[in-house]
Design an enzyme around this catalytic site. Structure first.
Site, PDB file in Angstrom:
ATOM      1  N   SER A 323      47.942  45.944  45.764  1.00  0.00           N
ATOM      2  CA  SER A 323      47.833  44.546  45.350  1.00  0.00           C
ATOM      3  C   SER A 323      48.222  44.359  43.892  1.00  0.00           C
ATOM      4  CB  SER A 323      46.416  44.030  45.582  1.00  0.00           C
ATOM      5  OG  SER A 323      45.544  44.577  44.623  1.00  0.00           O
ATOM      6  N   CYS A 324      48.535  43.110  43.546  1.00  0.00           N
ATOM      7  CA  CYS A 324      48.854  42.727  42.170  1.00  0.00           C
ATOM      8  C   CYS A 324      47.577  42.543  41.372  1.00  0.00           C
ATOM      9  CB  CYS A 324      49.620  41.421  42.169  1.00  0.00           C
ATOM     10  SG  CYS A 324      51.332  41.586  42.609  1.00  0.00           S
ATOM     11  N   ASP A 325      46.651  43.453  41.491  1.00  0.00           N
ATOM     12  CA  ASP A 325      45.406  43.341  40.754  1.00  0.00           C
ATOM     13  C   ASP A 325      45.180  44.658  40.049  1.00  0.00           C
ATOM     14  OD1 ASP A 325      42.616  43.280  39.983  1.00  0.00           O
ATOM     15  OD2 ASP A 325      42.434  41.567  41.324  1.00  0.00           O
TER      16      ASP A 325
END
Lengths: 376, 376
Positions: A323-325
């Site tokens: 994820s983009c986290d």
């Protein structure tokens, strides 16, 4: 890892990570608990994995169930178990949820304060309540906060209050911390429990049950003692502190019941370095903290990972999710050694993932679907 | 908090926590970004809140979109925006997902290493790529790890590789950390970016774009500078480092676009003490880390909470969620001051919750459903 799981994965064609859980292992785990502790009733902690197939299997084997919400109670009833085999073990309940549980036939509730006792007296009159004690959780890989339970000094008053309001002051519970690797940790809590039993008996209230909680570990990277070792240690402590008046006991295994029954298959999405001089590689999988591996939080649970290249030389890797986290990193403080030959597109098998994976999945963070699950 | 949200909640009858998001606030936020940075294209970070109503509103206003996965790309296309307004901004992509994005018309991709460039060259030939730089995230309330981006030393090689493989080496991106409260933080990254622009120009590769990332904060308990202050500071830095050759710029607000548009209504389930001598009360809500408030992880985001008793005297409380998970505690290290008069059953309003709440919800941990959401 079992041959049945490997066979299933050989024939799988869908894209994306998935959990495969082998019911034979769950059955063996249940039998190990029953055999090792024949006088103790098993309340499976549904939250660990509420898959209907798991619940039906355990219902058929005679298990009881520890539930956290009305939805879980309904899931257990749907599996064929009767309401007298259900404990509403969450100490934090809305009064209308207590009422619904009562209407569904549940008569056993956890409490840790007088306000909760009052809700139960109103919504589930005459029920049995047990009071949860605070326990420090030392020795556990996933230690508990002070969130659940009250100080042992306060517990007799909570149970007296229940008695006064027409409830059955039924017993005590405690939890020594999840993935507890020291069988001796139950001793201190049982000593405290025995003292409270005696105190209340002097005031005419006879408790009947000690809920030994969960905490039974599953094997991740380190070896853990067998269920038998826990049983022996607990039995010794029961005799030591309760003499010949051993109370009824129950246990609430969750991780210990399903953890080692599941394997997650995932895929390597990217392998890279952040700078030429970096000593560690970054390995990104298609599973991370938000689609199944939430228990890597603070790197607490360290899962064994198998690859097709095991046996080749290894190198330290930071392991991260897709994820983009930026918090979606699994192991960084202590890098994970993986084969040098691992490639983008390689499959990896993450073992010991039968508990606390599917249900922790987010509904769709970054558009990634929740973890798929196959129970075989 | 808006009157429309209060009005909606007054008429709501369902049980359980919910998010209410006011589209008027999202529209105002979009207009503030456009007005403050008229020469910069806005790419809304879909992961912050992918609700179709939000996407449709922004598509209609002319926004572009930063996406993390093929599912998010499909959501954006469904909202009416064309593929040329979409950036596939995740640096970690499966090659078959790049191919699907390409087939859907997407031509703008993020990279941070040569391996990712190679995937894009194969699956999305001729596309534009921008290389993400590592940035230290100082001053951010939710600082980023090293997960995304490469060392600035490595970036020219990554972009040269793209150029060699027939892709358009389009530009650079960086992210100064989420909820960045210091507008000056963009300066250092822009200085680095300008150096890379010059380096590559000398080698015949003319970059065109700087992606200024997200990081624009929403107001929680502390005041934050207005968008205008960020715009002025960034414009100053652009002129300082790029002279009269200012590149095309884009921004990727997520939290800054929807954070303050949403309010969560929750209910107090239990208030208790753990011991008579305890100085703090425990207040348990029907929402926690696993059904919407994941960003309280490590107590990073501190949401403002309104009650019907505001103005009464307050006392320190540990705030926790409803699940049987000991990590489901929102604020403990730094207790939260709440009115003494707060009661079991009271409603509370948690402000600034329009971003990163619904999608972080688990599918059903402990049987609790995902956070409900109403967009008005």
């Amino acid at each position: 890892m079992t041959d049945r799981i490997l066979e299933f994965l050989r024939n799988r064609r869908e894209d994306g990570p998935c959990l495969v859980l082998d019911l034979d292992v769950v059955r063996e785990n249940y039998m190990s608990f029953s055999r090792a502790m024949p006088d103790t009733r098993v309340f499976y902690a549904v939250k660990a994995n509420p898959d209907p197939n798991v619940l039906e299997l355990l219902a058929g084997l005679g298990s009881c169930f520890d539930t956290a919400s009305v939805v879980e109670i309904e899931q257990v009833l749907a599996s064929g178990a009767s309401a007298d085999r259900i404990s509403f073990g969450n100490t934090i309940k809305k009064e209308r949820d207590i009422l619904r549980a009562y209407q569904l036939g549940v008569r056993l509730f956890a409490v840790d304060c007088e306000a909760e006792v009052e809700k139960i007296a109103r919504a589930a009159p005459g029920s049995r309540v047990f009071c949860r004690l605070l326990c420090d959780g030392a020795g556990a890989e996933w230690p508990l906060s002070r969130k659940f339970g009250c100080d042992p000094e306060m517990a007799p008053r909570v149970l007296e209050h229940a008695h006064r309001l027409g409830l059955t002051a039924f017993g005590l519970s405690f939890h020594v911390g999840s993935q507890q690797r020291n069988p001796g940790m139950w001793d201190g809590a049982l000593k405290t429990a025995a003292t409270i039993f005696r105190d209340l008996a002097e005031r005419g209230i006879v408790l009947q049950m000690v809920n030994l909680g969960g905490g039974f570990p599953t094997r991740y990277l380190k070896n853990v003692p067998a269920v038998k070792a826990y049983a022996q240690s607990i039995t010794r402590s029961l005799h030591k502190h309760f003499g010949n008046q051993i109370p009824e006991t129950i246990i609430e295994p969750g991780r210990g019941m399903v953890g080692n029954a599941g394997v997650i298959e995932a895929e390597v999405v990217l392998i890279s370095k952040k700078a030429d001089a970096d000593k560690v590689k970054w390995v990104y999988l298609d599973i991370g903290k938000f689609n199944g591996l939430a228990e890597t939080m603070d790197e607490m649970i360290r899962y064994p990972i198998r690859t097709a290249f095991d046996g080749d030389s290894t190198e330290p890797c930071v392991l991260a999710g897709p994820s983009c986290d930026s918090v979606d990193v699994l192991y960084e403080k202590e890098p994970y050694f993986l084969p040098v030959s691992l490639e983008i597109g390689s499959k990896v098998l993450i073992e010991g993932t039968g508990a606390y994976t599917t249900t922790y999945s987010s509904v769709g963070f970054n558009g990634f679907p929740p973890l798929k699950s196959y129970v075989i």
